[in-house]
Design a protein around this motif. Structure first.
Motif, PDB file in Angstrom:
ATOM      1  N   ARG A   1      36.794  14.049 -15.935  1.00 41.40           N
ATOM      2  CA  ARG A   1      35.513  13.796 -17.167  1.00 41.40           C
ATOM      3  C   ARG A   1      35.976  12.814 -18.053  1.00 41.40           C
ATOM      4  N   GLY A  12      23.377  18.314 -16.344  1.00 33.23           N
ATOM      5  CA  GLY A  12      22.816  18.759 -17.261  1.00 33.23           C
ATOM      6  C   GLY A  12      21.852  17.620 -17.534  1.00 33.23           C
ATOM      7  N   ILE A  52      26.577  15.606 -12.408  1.00 35.46           N
ATOM      8  CA  ILE A  52      26.072  16.013 -13.618  1.00 35.46           C
ATOM      9  C   ILE A  52      24.658  16.150 -13.694  1.00 35.46           C
ATOM     10  N   ARG A  89      18.666  17.738 -16.112  1.00 35.56           N
ATOM     11  CA  ARG A  89      17.828  18.577 -15.825  1.00 35.56           C
ATOM     12  C   ARG A  89      17.652  20.045 -17.675  1.00 35.56           C
ATOM     13  N   ASN A  90      18.017  19.454 -18.396  1.00 38.14           N
ATOM     14  CA  ASN A  90      18.199  20.410 -18.759  1.00 38.14           C
ATOM     15  C   ASN A  90      16.827  20.232 -19.827  1.00 38.14           C
ATOM     16  N   PHE A 115      20.162  14.641 -10.723  1.00 38.72           N
ATOM     17  CA  PHE A 115      21.666  14.682 -11.538  1.00 38.72           C
ATOM     18  C   PHE A 115      21.483  13.137 -11.534  1.00 38.72           C
ATOM     19  N   SER A 150      18.287  29.987 -16.990  1.00 39.03           N
ATOM     20  CA  SER A 150      18.062  28.413 -17.690  1.00 39.03           C
ATOM     21  C   SER A 150      16.787  27.911 -16.551  1.00 39.03           C
ATOM     22  N   ARG A 151      16.737  26.954 -18.161  1.00 37.11           N
ATOM     23  CA  ARG A 151      15.737  25.929 -16.946  1.00 37.11           C
ATOM     24  C   ARG A 151      14.769  26.528 -16.507  1.00 37.11           C
ATOM     25  N   ALA A 165      22.221  16.071 -22.085  1.00 35.61           N
ATOM     26  CA  ALA A 165      22.428  16.563 -21.077  1.00 35.61           C
ATOM     27  C   ALA A 165      23.831  16.982 -21.726  1.00 35.61           C
ATOM     28  N   GLY A 166      23.141  17.513 -22.923  1.00 34.34           N
ATOM     29  CA  GLY A 166      24.101  18.804 -23.449  1.00 34.34           C
ATOM     30  C   GLY A 166      25.715  17.779 -24.217  1.00 34.34           C
ATOM     31  N   ASN A 167      25.544  16.855 -24.864  1.00 31.36           N
ATOM     32  CA  ASN A 167      25.872  16.546 -25.095  1.00 31.36           C
ATOM     33  C   ASN A 167      27.454  16.427 -24.615  1.00 31.36           C
ATOM     34  N   GLN A 168      27.099  15.750 -23.408  1.00 31.02           N
ATOM     35  CA  GLN A 168      28.974  15.590 -22.474  1.00 31.02           C
ATOM     36  C   GLN A 168      29.257  13.790 -22.725  1.00 31.02           C
TER      37      GLN A 168
END
Length: 249
Positions: free
Chosen positions: A15, A137, A135, A139-140, A159, A233-234, A64-67
């Motif tokens: 990461r 995320g 990733i 799919r958020n 993804f 979730s989602r 993606a959630g601020n990744q």
């Protein structure tokens, strides 16, 4: 043990990457490796979108959630279940394929084809000394992702895959015991056996986290999963997929 198996068994998520882009040869080799994967009935129901534009990568990172590692890597791939080209085949061949393309079976084929291709890509990248991180995320908010990538109907971005030169050393996370995953001839019928295996795995994961965090965490796997699966979730996904004309029949 050969080099391929060693590469597979040494997998870990990365990461944090060096500020160094992949070159064209590396990108093409990763994609060609993905294309060499098995595919149901030669249908090849996936597409891969490479994202190099910095603004697009930053937007995807936010979605993606601020990744941060979605934006900061050597190259970012988005793997998509894709039956759009097969819809085009129907037009080219003057055939009505809608019942088949909208079926749950063909949606499953697209999902499986995409996952197989992505794992080939991941192993290829790791064999080249690169690090990877899947990733989910993205799919958020797939409606927003669609706008960024301009994907048409019959396509679902599933993804991302962040790839690059690792800038960190990461631990090898222990997996479920082999005997809990692999069964001979039939599913294990004794629930007590399964529960005991889970308890033993909880001890393994707890010890892993204790060592990794210097005693600050002692999470069990079943505890983690109960917490994660207990959160909705989602939940929009079924409607989104059907709006893409997939998994309707």
């Amino acid at each position: 043990m050969n080099n391929v198996i060693e590469t597979i068994l040494q997998h870990r998520s990365v990461r944090r990457f060096e500020d160094k882009p992949l070159d064209r040869e590396q990108i093409e080799m990763i994609v060609k490796s993905a294309q060499a994967s098995s595919t149901s009935s030669f249908i090849q129901a996936y597409s891969i979108i490479g994202v190099s534009d910095k603004q697009k990568k930053q937007r995807l990172a936010e979605l993606a959630g601020n990744q941060s590692y979605v934006a900061e890597n050597g190259h970012f791939f988005v793997f998509c279940a894709d039956l759009y080209r097969h819809k085009m085949i129907g037009d080219l061949e003057n055939a009505d394929l809608s019942d088949s393309l909208e079926s749950t079976e063909k949606f499953m084929v697209a999902l499986i084809d995409t996952a197989l291709a992505a794992q080939n890509a991941a192993i290829a990248a790791e064999s080249m000394g690169l690090g990877i991180c899947y990733i989910g995320g993205i799919r958020n908010d797939l409606e927003a992702v669609k706008k960024v990538l301009k994907t048409p109907e019959y396509v679902v971005p599933l993804f991302g895959l962040a790839v690059g030169y690792p800038d960190q050393e990461t631990d090898l996370k222990p997996r479920l015991p082999l005997e809990h995953v692999y069964m001979e001839n039939e599913y294990e019928q004794d629930q007590n056996v399964l529960e005991q295996q889970l308890k033993e795995y909880n001890k393994t994961t707890s010890d892993y986290y204790l060592e990794r965090t210097g005693g600050k965490r002692a999470d069990t796997w079943t505890g983690q999963m109960a917490m994660m699966l207990g959160r909705k979730s989602r939940m929009y996904m079924k409607e989104f997929v059907e709006d893409q004309h997939l998994n309707k029949k």
